[in-house]
Design an enzyme around this catalytic site. Structure first.
Site, PDB file in Angstrom:
ATOM      1  N   CYS A 408       0.770   8.691   3.330  1.00 44.24           N
ATOM      2  CA  CYS A 408      -0.636   8.411   3.523  1.00 44.24           C
ATOM      3  C   CYS A 408      -1.296   7.808   2.293  1.00 44.24           C
ATOM      4  O   CYS A 408      -2.158   6.940   2.392  1.00 44.24           O
ATOM      5  CB  CYS A 408      -1.371   9.655   3.971  1.00 44.24           C
ATOM      6  SG  CYS A 408      -1.191  11.022   2.848  1.00 44.24           S
ATOM      7  N   HIS A 452      -3.601  15.134   2.894  1.00 40.90           N
ATOM      8  CA  HIS A 452      -3.762  13.809   3.474  1.00 40.90           C
ATOM      9  C   HIS A 452      -4.714  13.000   2.598  1.00 40.90           C
ATOM     10  O   HIS A 452      -5.469  13.573   1.810  1.00 40.90           O
ATOM     11  CB  HIS A 452      -4.314  13.953   4.899  1.00 40.90           C
ATOM     12  CG  HIS A 452      -4.233  12.683   5.703  1.00 40.90           C
ATOM     13  ND1 HIS A 452      -3.070  11.969   5.831  1.00 40.90           N
ATOM     14  CD2 HIS A 452      -5.177  12.018   6.435  1.00 40.90           C
ATOM     15  CE1 HIS A 452      -3.304  10.913   6.592  1.00 40.90           C
ATOM     16  NE2 HIS A 452      -4.575  10.912   6.986  1.00 40.90           N
ATOM     17  N   ASP A 468      -8.947   5.675   8.714  1.00 39.25           N
ATOM     18  CA  ASP A 468      -7.686   6.301   8.310  1.00 39.25           C
ATOM     19  C   ASP A 468      -6.549   5.336   8.596  1.00 39.25           C
ATOM     20  O   ASP A 468      -6.085   5.243   9.732  1.00 39.25           O
ATOM     21  CB  ASP A 468      -7.486   7.612   9.062  1.00 39.25           C
ATOM     22  CG  ASP A 468      -6.279   8.371   8.524  1.00 39.25           C
ATOM     23  OD1 ASP A 468      -5.529   7.807   7.701  1.00 39.25           O
ATOM     24  OD2 ASP A 468      -6.097   9.528   8.935  1.00 39.25           O
TER      25      ASP A 468
END
Lengths: 652, 327
Positions: A408, A452, A468
């Site tokens: 991520c 994350h 995201d």
């Protein structure tokens, strides 16, 4: 045999060795290897001495060892006081004491020191397994204490364990009184100021390639949350943590002192209300779902909606929160903010800058540009993995144009860089995404592995919008959690694997127990004690009133338990014959004629008769009657009554 | 236990209560006879008599020359029993004790010639000088009251007493009796040196051995049998058994002893205490009776742990009695 009363039996030493080994065992992983080795050697030495009935080592040798150990500890820790060095010192000294232990008195001292050592284990861990293990240890220590009292020849371990168990059970009411009422100091009972939470894994105020993906191996719990309004869908579970504005071409950094919130965001829709219990992480961030409305005091809400505690979270912390999943944060950016949100280090990642320029030119507006970049991630050959190849000088360039495999933080970082290069203010938000719903306890568990990173971009007219990019590459990361998104064969902690339903179920039950333990036992702080007292009708409980109440209740409980035991004794009290004779003996004892415990009635009768010729006839009559009734073949009720009457009439 | 007790139990019912004092007189007579030969050792003599009345075998242990053999001789003579003495030596064989079959030319058969063991009282002198093989031949006969030789079992006469004497086992040339065999003896008594008065009397008086033939039996065999029967009938109440069990349990649980008292030891204590009670003229056993026989019964069965100094039976017994309260 007075001489042997104080002597130690080998079994006593054996008990002590076992107790000491058990109580030291949890410390082994924390002690330096040489202390463990020394303690083990000393224990074995003592066992050898006892086994072969050898002489104890001379005092000077023990002094020498003690001196050496103290010096070693000083060299090892740089000090003698403090938690780690103190425990090491205590363990060594206790073991040395074992080697000079020659009498029962010494053994008793050691037993009490063992009890003390039990407490030190709690300085490191307060989990249920620790508590259960130490309860077991206390049981063993108590059993050895009982052994000393009984001077048993054989290790009557069953009897000792049973008595010790009974003793502990009898102390349960007292224990509860002390737990509930003992005046608490602010902060949790086992909190320690400094080194207690030194090496906790978790998010930090920096993000570089690899900093989040290294957390994937940790199944440590970051936080737990109980929702009073129902658990939101997985796609909304963005736990907001450090927000990063500054990029040096490789690392994103959160500002040390972000500004105060100056205007509210606009919230709409149904609020989510929940309680968060965050584990100690030695950082200042408190986590909340996007987007929190306020910070739990004394923490404060920053301009970019981080919640900062005034000091590092070194103890488990519990707070109530309200968040809205639908929000608009379009408070205009200050020029300084705008500049920071667009800043890129000069001459870094040149290919990315060029790509951004060309894509931005093709896009009609900002929205279209964001969509184009996301589409690039989605459609081109990007790959989501926990073990990406290393990146060097221009990480974003390398990632976008060659490796194309990342976690991520790679996606968030490169996306933010693309945005900034395309003229759109952007920032990185790190935190946790998702969590596991515990069906048993009905709460959400978020682990370090759920860490994350995502981005927020500033769109004109819309304000800050969460984007995201990881979701574009791997939608299942957000919808189903990290375990589902990570490709097969990559490392994941066992806690996160979901192959076995029963394992999952057992894990959830266990975690529920741990959660309740935290909530009820460990988090029973000053505030909650006060709340509890209010609920039972005691307002404004001060430590004085608590102490008084505790003392009164402790005495009360002890009296009740004592009375119960006395009552049980009375129900099995001796027959009237023995009672009458005991009374007769007591009467004589008042006149200095005490019967020895091992003195038979006939001997006593002769001795007493000789000492008090005036009473001789009556003593003779009572003793004769007693001996015939107690030891003779025939006894009638009349005779028993006669004895009782004579004893009653026997006064001096 | 002094005589002329202030607290002698008054007779309750005619029958058993008159029997006990009657036996007491008989036994007092026996003790008195023996005391004329063995001077100043009344307590040991009473213990020895109690042991025989309880149908147990007696072991007398002490250094040479304190009158062990004389005591054994005297006991047999006073009780009017048929008597054989076996001097144990290191070359004594089992057949020397039990008997041997010899071929009889007249009848053309083997004929069993009974050994000295076929006798009512055996004095096994210096029993620990013989080899373990010979010792065990004697000790088996003691336990079974019969002898098996040449495949035939022959009963021994009744009553059958073995009075063994032995030297302390740290003396040269001894085979100490193993604990299991020591256990066969109901009592072990130690004579010890006589006190000054008794020793002076001994030095002034006639040779003790010369006195022996002059002794007349104080009890007829049937009288002895009756006394032994009466011993068995002495009452031991539940309270007394409580005390006995407390003593036994203490010996098993205290760290002071290597091993506790066995059930056989408990039975021996009870039997001896009954005999003692009867000797005191009682029909029931009192704690004092139990305490009185503990030195004889317990001394050779309890081994004090971690103590190199050899404690006498009396010291071991005193410690045990002192440690256990009477329930």
């Amino acid at each position: 045999m007075r001489a042997t009363t104080d002597r130690l039996h080998p079994a006593h030493v054996g008990w002590l060795l076992v107790a000491l080994a058990l109580v030291t065992a949890p410390h082994v992983e924390r002690l330096p290897w040489w202390i463990t080795l020394l303690v083990g050697t000393l224990l074995a030495w003592r066992a050898y001495i006892t086994w072969h009935a050898l002489q104890l080592p001379p005092k000077w040798l023990l002094f020498l060892i003690a001196g050496g150990a103290v010096g070693g500890i000083y060299i090892q820790y740089g000090r003698l006081l403090g938690r780690d060095s103190g425990v090491a010192l205590l363990v060594i000294m206790l073991t040395l004491k074992l080697l000079e232990m020659s009498s029962l008195r010494d053994a008793m001292v050691l037993v009490f020191l063992c009890y003390f050592l039990v407490i030190t284990d709690f300085l490191y861990s307060q989990t249920i397994p620790t508590a259960l293990y130490l309860l077991l240890v206390v049981w063993v220590i108590t059993a050895s204490l009982i052994g000393f009292q009984l001077r048993l020849r054989q290790p009557g371990y069953r009897y000792q364990f049973r008595s010790a168990g009974m003793l502990l059970l009898q102390s349960v009411p007292l224990m509860l009184v002390l737990f509930v009422l003992f005046p608490r100091v602010p902060g949790p009972l086992w909190g320690l100021p400094q080194d207690a939470t030194a090496s906790v894994t978790g998010l930090s105020d920096e993000m570089s390639p690899g900093s989040v993906s290294k957390l994937i191996t940790s199944d440590a719990i970051a936080l737990r949350a109980t929702f009073s309004t129902g658990v939101p869908p997985a796609g909304q579970l963005y736990w907001r943590g450090p927000v990063m504005w500054d990029f040096d071409g490789y690392t994103w950094t959160a500002s040390r002192d972000p500004g105060q919130r100056h205007r509210e965001a606009q919230y709409s829709g149904a609020p989510t209300e929940y309680t968060v219990t965050v584990e100690p992480n030695s950082r200042r961030w408190l986590f909340a779902l996007d987007l929190p409305t306020r910070a739990p005091p004394p923490a404060r809400l920053t301009a970019d909606f981080q919640i900062l505690s005034p000091s590092a979270v070194s103890n488990r912390l519990r707070y109530d929160m309200t968040s809205y999943p639908n929000w608009i944060d379009n408070t205009p950016l200050t020029p300084a903010e705008m500049q920071r949100a667009l800043a890129l280090p000069p001459r870094s990642n040149p290919r990315t800058a060029a790509l951004a320029a060309s894509m931005r030119n093709q896009a009609t507006d900002e929205r279209a540009y964001v969509a184009a970049v996301l589409a690039k991630f989605r459609n081109e050959n990007f790959y989501y993995t926990t073990t990406p190849p290393p990146l060097n000088v221009n990480p974003v360039d390398e990632f976008l144009f060659s490796t194309r495999a990342g976690f991520c933080e790679h996606y968030a970082s490169s996306f933010a860089v693309l945005m900034r290069a395309g003229g759109i203010p952007a920032r990185i938000v790190t935190g946790y995404q998702g969590g596991e719903i515990n069906n048993v306890g009905n709460y959400l568990t978020v682990r370090q592995a759920d860490a994350h990173a995502w981005t927020e971009v500033w769109l004109k007219n819309e304000g800050w919008v969460r984007v995201d990019p990881t979701a574009a590459v791997s939608p299942s990361r957000v919808e189903a959690g990290v375990a589902a998104a990570v490709p097969q064969g990559e490392t994941l902690p066992l806690q996160l694997r979901g192959e076995y339903p029963w394992l999952r179920r057992a894990r959830m039950t266990w975690d529920t127990m741990a959660y309740s333990w935290n909530q009820i036992v460990l988090e029973y702080t000053q505030d909650r004690q006060r709340q509890f007292m209010q609920r039972v009708g005691i307002d404004n409980a001060t430590w004085q009133s608590l102490a008084t109440l505790m003392f009164m209740l402790a005495v009360g409980v002890t009296l009740v338990v004592g009375a119960l035991m006395l009552w049980r004794l009375r129900t099995q009290r001796p027959d009237p014959l023995s009672a009458a004779y005991a009374r007769f003996c007591a009467t004589l004892a008042q006149r200095g004629l005490a019967r020895l415990p091992s003195e038979g009635p006939l001997d006593f009768c002769r001795r007493a008769g000789a000492a008090r010729p005036d009473l001789r006839e009556r003593i003779d009559a009572i003793s004769t009657l007693y001996m015939r009734l107690r030891y003779g073949a025939t006894a009638t009720a009349d005779e028993t009554r006669e004895l009782l009457a004579r004893v009653k009439a026997f006064r001096i | 236990m002094s005589k002329g007790a202030a607290c002698a139990l008054p007779p309750r019912t005619a029958n058993p209560a008159t029997i006990a004092p009657m036996h007491r007189e008989q036994i007092d007579h026996v003790v008195k006879q023996i005391s004329q030969v063995i001077l100043g050792k009344e307590r040991q003599i009473r213990l020895a008599v109690a042991c025989l009345l309880a149908r147990g075998h007696l072991l007398i242990e002490d250094i040479p020359g304190v009158g062990k053999t004389t005591l054994a001789h005297t006991l047999a003579a006073v009780l009017g029993l048929q008597f054989q003495r076996i001097q144990f030596t290191s070359d004594l064989l089992p057949a020397d004790i039990l008997g041997v079959s010899i071929y009889d030319r007249d009848t053309a058969r083997f004929r069993f010639h009974p050994g000295p063991i076929f006798s009512q009282v055996i004095l096994a002198d210096e029993v620990n000088r013989a080899t373990p093989k010979t010792q065990s031949a004697l000790l088996e006969a003691m336990e079974e009251h019969q002898v098996t030789a040449e495949g035939e079992t022959r009963p021994l006469p009744e009553p059958f007493f073995v009075i063994a004497t032995q030297n302390p086992s740290n003396q040269i040339g001894t085979f100490p009796l193993p604990e299991s065999q020591l256990d066969r003896f109901l009592m072990r008594i130690e004579l010890g040196y006589p006190d000054a008065g008794a020793e002076r009397a001994l030095l002034q008086g006639a040779d003790r051995r010369d006195l022996l033939p002059k002794l007349t039996p104080a009890l007829q065999p049937e009288e002895l049998a009756a006394v032994q029967e009466a011993v068995r009938a002495v009452h031991a109440s539940g309270a007394l058994l409580d005390y006995l069990q407390a003593l036994i349990n203490y010996s098993r649980q205290s760290p002071d002893y290597v091993s506790g008292l066995s059930p056989r030891a408990a039975l021996a204590m009870l039997a001896a205490a009954r005999a003692w009670a009867l000797m005191e003229g009682r029909n029931q056993v009192l704690p004092e009776d139990l305490q009185a026989i503990v030195p004889g019964v317990v001394g050779h069965r309890l081994h004090v742990a971690r103590d190199n100094s050899r404690l006498t039976g009396a010291a071991v017994a005193a410690a045990l009695i002192e440690a256990v309260p009477i329930p």
